[in-house]
Design an enzyme around this catalytic site. Structure first.
Site, PDB file in Angstrom:
ATOM      1  N   GLU A  39      -3.867  35.697 -47.377  1.00  0.00           N
ATOM      2  CA  GLU A  39      -4.056  34.413 -46.671  1.00  0.00           C
ATOM      3  C   GLU A  39      -5.486  33.856 -46.383  1.00  0.00           C
ATOM      4  O   GLU A  39      -5.464  32.926 -46.117  1.00  0.00           O
ATOM      5  CB  GLU A  39      -3.520  34.767 -45.356  1.00  0.00           C
ATOM      6  CG  GLU A  39      -1.929  35.165 -45.306  1.00  0.00           C
ATOM      7  CD  GLU A  39      -1.134  33.712 -45.714  1.00  0.00           C
ATOM      8  OE1 GLU A  39      -1.734  32.793 -45.386  1.00  0.00           O
ATOM      9  OE2 GLU A  39      -0.250  33.888 -46.096  1.00  0.00           O
ATOM     10  N   GLN A  44      -7.604  26.637 -48.254  1.00  0.00           N
ATOM     11  CA  GLN A  44      -8.046  25.769 -49.049  1.00  0.00           C
ATOM     12  C   GLN A  44      -8.384  25.795 -50.437  1.00  0.00           C
ATOM     13  O   GLN A  44      -9.272  25.253 -51.077  1.00  0.00           O
ATOM     14  CB  GLN A  44      -9.744  25.286 -48.389  1.00  0.00           C
ATOM     15  CG  GLN A  44      -9.979  25.410 -47.120  1.00  0.00           C
ATOM     16  CD  GLN A  44      -9.679  24.122 -46.411  1.00  0.00           C
ATOM     17  OE1 GLN A  44      -9.492  23.180 -46.933  1.00  0.00           O
ATOM     18  NE2 GLN A  44      -9.675  24.252 -45.052  1.00  0.00           N
ATOM     19  N   GLY A  83     -15.491  29.811 -53.458  1.00  0.00           N
ATOM     20  CA  GLY A  83     -16.172  28.711 -52.548  1.00  0.00           C
ATOM     21  C   GLY A  83     -15.643  29.190 -51.298  1.00  0.00           C
ATOM     22  O   GLY A  83     -15.053  30.287 -50.746  1.00  0.00           O
ATOM     23  N   TYR A 122      -3.717  29.462 -37.829  1.00  0.00           N
ATOM     24  CA  TYR A 122      -2.995  29.458 -39.051  1.00  0.00           C
ATOM     25  C   TYR A 122      -2.606  30.928 -39.573  1.00  0.00           C
ATOM     26  O   TYR A 122      -1.585  31.367 -39.792  1.00  0.00           O
ATOM     27  CB  TYR A 122      -3.437  28.471 -40.062  1.00  0.00           C
ATOM     28  CG  TYR A 122      -2.855  28.694 -41.256  1.00  0.00           C
ATOM     29  CD1 TYR A 122      -1.326  28.186 -41.460  1.00  0.00           C
ATOM     30  CD2 TYR A 122      -3.237  29.656 -42.141  1.00  0.00           C
ATOM     31  CE1 TYR A 122      -0.885  28.221 -42.877  1.00  0.00           C
ATOM     32  CE2 TYR A 122      -2.550  29.758 -43.308  1.00  0.00           C
ATOM     33  CZ  TYR A 122      -1.265  29.041 -43.719  1.00  0.00           C
ATOM     34  OH  TYR A 122      -0.744  29.413 -44.958  1.00  0.00           O
ATOM     35  N   ASP A 140       0.785  24.147 -41.979  1.00  0.00           N
ATOM     36  CA  ASP A 140      -0.613  23.903 -42.986  1.00  0.00           C
ATOM     37  C   ASP A 140      -0.186  22.475 -43.653  1.00  0.00           C
ATOM     38  O   ASP A 140       0.758  21.711 -43.247  1.00  0.00           O
ATOM     39  CB  ASP A 140      -0.510  24.840 -44.132  1.00  0.00           C
ATOM     40  CG  ASP A 140       0.362  24.789 -45.204  1.00  0.00           C
ATOM     41  OD1 ASP A 140       1.435  24.188 -44.987  1.00  0.00           O
ATOM     42  OD2 ASP A 140       0.109  25.795 -46.250  1.00  0.00           O
TER      43      ASP A 140
END
Ligand code: SF4
Length: 369
Positions: A39, A44, A83, A122, A140
């Site tokens: 998760e 992103q 990232g 979330y 989301d």
């Protein structure tokens, strides 16, 4: 919707999911730790990108105890290229917290799991529903799109009000007996059928009552206002080589963006300044050295979430002073062979890849002058 319609929505959706779900590695486990890792990585980030990282990470740290014992540099090295590096740092920090305060068990209550670093509403809802079958609905981008289309919500989905409305709707739809499958089904439908462009309504389990589909509005719902233009910075960095052919790298401060990662020293170009001047000024400020700035080695573009950069890398040689870590945690001279064992942000790894293609003669050219 009536409660019968609510349960029909969930039933159709979950039946569809159970027959059509993609076989993803985190769907073959009930281990809350593995689900937590997935998760965090999926925030992103695209599923295809996450899969190899997920496997490597769990191979290196199969349990929360292994992650808690790890060195931060090891964690960031495994995160390199994924990232949003604060996710890796927070995960590591939270693993230590889980071992120290929860006896190595990932908490199963909203209050406790939300106390862990990096776990917002979330992620908390996703872990509690998927790993522990608790009735918390996730929202989301995929879920927002499905709900906005199904219920014909034409308001701007960028606004908090619309997001809250969607949350209220899914809170009312999620069934107590399969909350994990419901959440995953919503996200799966959004990712594979109710896609942003050209949704596959003909094969959608919700098409009969979908407002957007039945009013031919799938191309205009959801409505998303234009994002603000993000700034674009010009960054000048120095590739400083010493007489042993080693390169100078700096460790970014822990709490800064990209904290805990290494980089070539440098910084943002000021208005009216030439890029070589930028490099010389930045290296003086950051390392307390005077440098001679030579030719440009390369330039490359990179986009972060809130801004873009063009990175300009220049060959440099120290002409006065001994470098000190004035604005970094630490500096090190490293050989081209060693450099790959350090975690770097994406733009720097591209630069390193190019440096590795050079022969030693190129690397030494300025040192011997
Ligand atoms: S019918 Fe089409 S627009 Fe409606 S939820 Fe399904 S895929 Fe999305």
């Amino acid at each position: 919707m009536s409660s019968t319609e609510d349960s029909l929505f969930s039933k159709n959706l979950i039946d569809w999911y159970r027959q059509n779900k993609r076989d993803l590695p985190w769907r073959n486990t009930n281990d809350p730790y593995a689900i937590w890792i997935s998760e965090i990585m999926l925030q992103q980030t695209r599923v295809d990108t996450v899969i190899p990282y997920y496997h490597r990470f769990l191979e290196a740290f199969p349990t929360v105890h292994d992650l808690a014992k790890a060195d931060q540099q090891q964690v960031l090295k495994l995160w390199e290229g994924l990232g949003y590096y604060s996710r890796g740092r927070n995960l590591h920090y939270a693993a230590r917290h889980v071992v120290e305060h929860f006896d190595g068990t990932i908490p199963d209550t909203h209050e406790e799991i939300s106390s862990l670093k990096g776990i917002g509403p979330y992620t908390s809802a996703a872990i509690l529903s998927i790993a522990y079958q608790k009735k918390y609905a996730v929202v989301d981008g995929n879920v927002i799109r499905v709900v906005a289309r199904y219920f014909g919500i034409e308001d701007d989905i960028r606004s908090t009000r619309t997001k809250n409305e969607v949350q209220e709707i899914v809170d009312g739809l999620i069934p107590a007996d399969s909350p994990g499958d419901f959440n995953q089904a919503m996200m799966e439908l959004g990712a594979t059928v109710c896609t942003p462009k050209q949704p596959g309504c003909d094969s959608c389990p919700l098409s009969v009552h979908c407002m957007a589909y039945n009013s031919a509005k799938t191309e205009v719902i959801p409505y998303k206002s234009k994002a603000k233009k993000v700034p674009h910075h010009q960054i000048g960095v120095g590739i400083i080589v010493n007489e042993a052919g080693e390169l100078l790298i700096a460790l970014r401060p822990e709490e800064s963006m990209l904290g805990g990662l290494w980089e070539f020293p440098g910084g943002k170009k000021k208005t009216g300044e030439g890029l070589q001047q930028t490099v010389a000024r930045e290296l003086k400020e950051e390392l307390e050295v005077e440098v001679q700035v030579y030719d440009k080695f390369m330039g490359l573009k990179h986009a972060y979430s809130h801004f873009k950069i063009t990175l300009h890398a220049y060959w440099c040689k120290i002409v006065d002073g001994t470098p000190k870590p004035k604005s970094s945690q630490e500096i090190r001279w490293v050989s081209l062979e060693e450099i790959s064992s350090y975690p770097f942000p994406k733009a720097n790894t591209t630069l390193i890849g190019r440096l590795k293609k050079l022969d030693a003669e190129n690397l030494f050219q300025f040192v011997s002058e």
